[in-house]
Design a protein around this motif. Structure first.
Motif, PDB file in Angstrom:
ATOM      1  N   ASN A   1       0.856  -1.191   0.000  1.00 18.51           N
ATOM      2  CA  ASN A   1       0.000   0.000   0.000  1.00 18.51           C
ATOM      3  C   ASN A   1       0.894   1.244   0.000  1.00 18.51           C
ATOM      4  N   PHE A   2       1.382   1.596  -1.174  1.00 15.84           N
ATOM      5  CA  PHE A   2       2.332   2.709  -1.276  1.00 15.84           C
ATOM      6  C   PHE A   2       1.654   4.073  -1.154  1.00 15.84           C
ATOM      7  N   ASN A   3       0.357   4.137  -1.463  1.00 11.90           N
ATOM      8  CA  ASN A   3      -0.324   5.428  -1.380  1.00 11.90           C
ATOM      9  C   ASN A   3      -0.484   5.880   0.065  1.00 11.90           C
ATOM     10  N   SER A   4      -0.935   4.970   0.942  1.00 10.38           N
ATOM     11  CA  SER A   4      -1.032   5.310   2.370  1.00 10.38           C
ATOM     12  C   SER A   4       0.347   5.577   2.956  1.00 10.38           C
ATOM     13  N   LEU A   5       1.325   4.792   2.533  1.00 10.92           N
ATOM     14  CA  LEU A   5       2.699   4.997   2.995  1.00 10.92           C
ATOM     15  C   LEU A   5       3.150   6.423   2.698  1.00 10.92           C
ATOM     16  N   MET A   6       2.941   6.880   1.468  1.00 16.03           N
ATOM     17  CA  MET A   6       3.393   8.216   1.094  1.00 16.03           C
ATOM     18  C   MET A   6       2.589   9.298   1.799  1.00 16.03           C
TER      19      MET A   6
ATOM     20  N   ALA B   1      15.402   5.498  13.016  1.00 19.09           N
ATOM     21  CA  ALA B   1      16.073   4.638  12.030  1.00 19.09           C
ATOM     22  C   ALA B   1      15.075   4.039  11.034  1.00 19.09           C
ATOM     23  N   LYS B   2      13.931   3.551  11.541  1.00 18.38           N
ATOM     24  CA  LYS B   2      12.935   2.941  10.655  1.00 18.38           C
ATOM     25  C   LYS B   2      12.328   3.987   9.711  1.00 18.38           C
ATOM     26  N   PHE B   3      12.127   5.196  10.233  1.00 17.44           N
ATOM     27  CA  PHE B   3      11.571   6.267   9.412  1.00 17.44           C
ATOM     28  C   PHE B   3      12.545   6.652   8.301  1.00 17.44           C
ATOM     29  N   ASP B   4      13.825   6.671   8.623  1.00 15.75           N
ATOM     30  CA  ASP B   4      14.843   6.996   7.616  1.00 15.75           C
ATOM     31  C   ASP B   4      14.819   5.996   6.465  1.00 15.75           C
ATOM     32  N   VAL B   5      14.603   4.711   6.789  1.00 19.71           N
ATOM     33  CA  VAL B   5      14.531   3.674   5.755  1.00 19.71           C
ATOM     34  C   VAL B   5      13.330   3.913   4.846  1.00 19.71           C
ATOM     35  N   LEU B   6      12.174   4.249   5.458  1.00 24.63           N
ATOM     36  CA  LEU B   6      10.962   4.490   4.674  1.00 24.63           C
ATOM     37  C   LEU B   6      11.117   5.720   3.785  1.00 24.63           C
ATOM     38  N   GLU B   7      11.702   6.769   4.334  1.00 20.60           N
ATOM     39  CA  GLU B   7      11.926   7.974   3.531  1.00 20.60           C
ATOM     40  C   GLU B   7      12.856   7.681   2.359  1.00 20.60           C
ATOM     41  N   HIS B   8      13.838   6.814   2.603  1.00 14.40           N
ATOM     42  CA  HIS B   8      14.753   6.433   1.524  1.00 14.40           C
ATOM     43  C   HIS B   8      13.988   5.702   0.417  1.00 14.40           C
ATOM     44  N   GLN B   9      13.048   4.834   0.806  1.00 12.35           N
ATOM     45  CA  GLN B   9      12.259   4.100  -0.183  1.00 12.35           C
ATOM     46  C   GLN B   9      11.407   5.030  -1.038  1.00 12.35           C
ATOM     47  N   MET B  10      10.924   6.125  -0.453  1.00 11.47           N
ATOM     48  CA  MET B  10      10.047   7.054  -1.171  1.00 11.47           C
ATOM     49  C   MET B  10      10.782   8.332  -1.583  1.00 11.47           C
ATOM     50  N   ASP B  11      12.103   8.278  -1.592  1.00 11.65           N
ATOM     51  CA  ASP B  11      12.928   9.432  -1.967  1.00 11.65           C
ATOM     52  C   ASP B  11      12.588   9.872  -3.399  1.00 11.65           C
ATOM     53  N   PRO B  12      12.245  11.146  -3.613  1.00 10.24           N
ATOM     54  CA  PRO B  12      11.863  11.594  -4.957  1.00 10.24           C
ATOM     55  C   PRO B  12      13.025  11.746  -5.937  1.00 10.24           C
TER      56      PRO B  12
ATOM     57  N   SER C   1      16.062  11.099  -8.550  1.00 14.63           N
ATOM     58  CA  SER C   1      16.151  10.194  -9.710  1.00 14.63           C
ATOM     59  C   SER C   1      14.770   9.702 -10.136  1.00 14.63           C
ATOM     60  N   ASN C   2      13.796  10.637 -10.094  1.00 11.93           N
ATOM     61  CA  ASN C   2      12.424  10.328 -10.516  1.00 11.93           C
ATOM     62  C   ASN C   2      11.853   9.140  -9.732  1.00 11.93           C
ATOM     63  N   PHE C   3      12.022   9.210  -8.411  1.00 12.47           N
ATOM     64  CA  PHE C   3      11.483   8.184  -7.498  1.00 12.47           C
ATOM     65  C   PHE C   3      12.008   6.785  -7.856  1.00 12.47           C
ATOM     66  N   TYR C   4      13.301   6.704  -8.102  1.00 12.26           N
ATOM     67  CA  TYR C   4      13.876   5.425  -8.534  1.00 12.26           C
ATOM     68  C   TYR C   4      13.642   4.312  -7.509  1.00 12.26           C
ATOM     69  N   ASN C   5      13.878   4.591  -6.235  1.00 17.20           N
ATOM     70  CA  ASN C   5      13.719   3.547  -5.210  1.00 17.20           C
ATOM     71  C   ASN C   5      12.276   3.063  -5.133  1.00 17.20           C
ATOM     72  N   TYR C   6      11.346   4.018  -5.153  1.00 21.06           N
ATOM     73  CA  TYR C   6       9.936   3.638  -5.100  1.00 21.06           C
ATOM     74  C   TYR C   6       9.556   2.814  -6.327  1.00 21.06           C
ATOM     75  N   ARG C   7       9.994   3.239  -7.502  1.00 20.84           N
ATOM     76  CA  ARG C   7       9.619   2.524  -8.726  1.00 20.84           C
ATOM     77  C   ARG C   7      10.173   1.096  -8.718  1.00 20.84           C
ATOM     78  N   THR C   8      11.351   0.935  -8.129  1.00 24.21           N
ATOM     79  CA  THR C   8      11.915  -0.410  -8.005  1.00 24.21           C
ATOM     80  C   THR C   8      11.051  -1.268  -7.079  1.00 24.21           C
ATOM     81  N   ALA C   9      10.632  -0.688  -5.948  1.00 15.82           N
ATOM     82  CA  ALA C   9       9.763  -1.409  -5.006  1.00 15.82           C
ATOM     83  C   ALA C   9       8.415  -1.718  -5.647  1.00 15.82           C
ATOM     84  N   LEU C  10       7.883  -0.779  -6.422  1.00 11.89           N
ATOM     85  CA  LEU C  10       6.594  -0.990  -7.086  1.00 11.89           C
ATOM     86  C   LEU C  10       6.690  -2.135  -8.084  1.00 11.89           C
ATOM     87  N   ARG C  11       7.776  -2.185  -8.852  1.00 13.27           N
ATOM     88  CA  ARG C  11       7.955  -3.298  -9.800  1.00 13.27           C
ATOM     89  C   ARG C  11       8.013  -4.631  -9.070  1.00 13.27           C
TER      90      ARG C  11
END
Length: 450
Positions: free
Chosen positions: A300-305, A329-340, A342-352
């Motif tokens: 559920n990436f929408n609620s996450l964001m 520490a856990k929040f830093d990991v989540l922010e890294h996943q949704m880092d905007p 490189s055009n949200f590269y980390n998020y797009r990788t997780a979405l795939r």
């Protein structure tokens, strides 16, 4: 009754099925092909290509792509009128002396086309002109054949049920909005009336993430594929009279979903800013970090964001003394996943990864993919803006619309997933109706405890 196959099989990795069209040469009846792929055509030729005959039925990928993109050039009711005219005149459905065997061959194909239209784009039929044309053509098909009559009746009943469900959903949204507004009025006049927070209603972050997923999937389910296109409709350069959607839109489910994202962000910020003591605020921050992590695990990436956005609002981020008490520490990991970056590269990788998991899933739980919706809209917007709808020769740029349909069809697959979690009405009611503060109101409230 004709049934349509699932969306996941419609498009291959390149954007469309490579083996759909195999004409003898590159130009065929106003349509232009390259390597057996339809790239462009005149609007009239594309409409002709949509209509079945005794020896031909359009591939479902083409039907979806054209019905989705045609509204950039004409109203759905205008397309329906043209389709009905072609079916009646070309297939001689209006001729009492026409060959009954020929009609028996073509009638199931026309019925299948109408079924696909009503199943995939049911909101088009909120327009009385659409419903009138549908019933007229269906009546011509069904006359004299009991089997077709039953199929037509079943198709129309299914359509009416979908439209009734949409109306009921809209009434529920209006009621929720009214209740939330009333409660905010009470809150402003009697601040002491607040006795609960989200943790007292739901102490388990995993359960809250599940209930958020319920809301997300319900609201996703009501968004029609055409709403993505209608959001970007502009005047067709070859039409001197009007914009294709100068009339009022028939739905606003897409906007309602974006409003839900904003509400959740403000709810998170409000819940964090409401407690007076810093330790209670810190506890609330850590609670939402755990909820966000569970949303990520669910897909559920929408609620996450939305949660991350709420925690990054200035009334929350400026609570320096509160954040000093939080293990981040856990929040830093989540922010890294949704880092905007490189055009949200980390998020797009997780979405795939989530999308791949969904394709091979053995349970409803593994099928859940709820994309960060604002980014999905942005992607579709830039696809629309980056390519012309028409080519210099006036042809419709169908290569663009294959790609548009690919993106929307992926969303269609995700939105059809049924939520596997048990509903908790008390938690859902709280999430949807509890009053939320504006940023200014939150800022005033927390000035003393930064």
């Amino acid at each position: 009754m004709p049934q349509t196959p699932p969306f996941s099989a419609m498009f291959d990795s390149s954007g469309y099925n490579r083996n759909l069209y195999q004409p003898a040469d590159d130009s065929c009846g106003g349509l232009y092909y390259h390597d057996n792929n339809l790239l462009s055509g005149s609007l009239e030729a594309l409409i002709q290509h949509l209509v079945p005959n005794v020896d031909y039925y359009p591939d479902r990928t083409y039907i979806f792509t054209f019905l989705l993109s045609s509204r950039l050039f004409m109203h759905p009711y205008e397309l329906m009128a043209k389709v009905c005219h072609l079916c009646v005149e070309h297939q001689r459905l209006s001729d009492p002396n026409s060959d009954k065997n020929q009609i028996r061959k073509i009638a199931p194909k026309i019925l299948q086309l109408l079924t696909e239209w009503t199943e995939t784009f049911p909101y088009d039929f909120r327009d009385e002109r659409m419903m009138r044309n549908l019933k007229d053509l269906a009546h011509r098909i069904a006359s004299g054949e009991e089997t077709y009559r039953k199929n037509v009746q079943q198709m129309i009943q299914c359509l009416i049920r979908k439209l009734a469900a949409l109306s009921q959903y809209e009434e529920v949204l209006a009621k929720i909005s009214s209740t939330s507004t009333d409660r905010l009025t009470v809150l402003k006049t009697k601040p002491q009336s607040i006795q609960r927070d989200i943790i007292t209603v739901c102490s388990d972050p995993y359960t809250l993430a599940q209930q958020l997923t319920h809301i997300e999937l319900e609201r996703l389910n009501y968004i029609g594929p055409e709403e993505f296109v209608q959001a970007f409709v502009q005047k067709d350069p070859l039409d001197n009279d009007k914009s294709c959607y100068s009339e009022r839109k028939k739905t606003r489910n897409l906007e309602a979903y974006v409003e839900w994202f904003n509400r959740l962000s403000y709810l998170v910020a409000t819940e964090i800013c409401m407690p007076v003591k810093k330790k209670h605020r810190a506890r609330m921050i850590e609670y939402f970090i755990d909820v966000a992590r569970e949303c990520f695990n669910i897909g559920n990436f929408n609620s996450l964001m939305a949660i991350i956005s709420g925690m990054n609002m200035s009334p929350v981020s400026r609570l320096k003394k509160t954040w000093a008490k939080v293990k981040t520490a856990k929040f830093d990991v989540l922010e890294h996943q949704m880092d905007p970056s490189s055009n949200f590269y980390n998020y797009r990788t997780a979405l795939r990864g989530a999308a791949q998991r969904s394709l091979t899933a053995h349970s409803s739980r593994e099928k859940i993919v709820i994309p960060f919706f604002s980014l999905l809209i942005k992607d579709i917007y830039f696809l629309n803006e980056g390519c012309a709808n028409r080519l210099p020769n006036g042809h419709v740029n169908f290569e663009k619309f294959w790609e548009l349909a690919k993106q929307v069809s992926e969303f269609m697959t995700w939105k059809q997933v049924e939520c596997p979690f048990e509903r908790d009405r008390k938690i859902l009611q709280y999430l949807l109706t509890v009053p939320v503060f504006s940023e200014d109101a939150m800022r005033v409230r927390d000035l003393k405890t930064i």
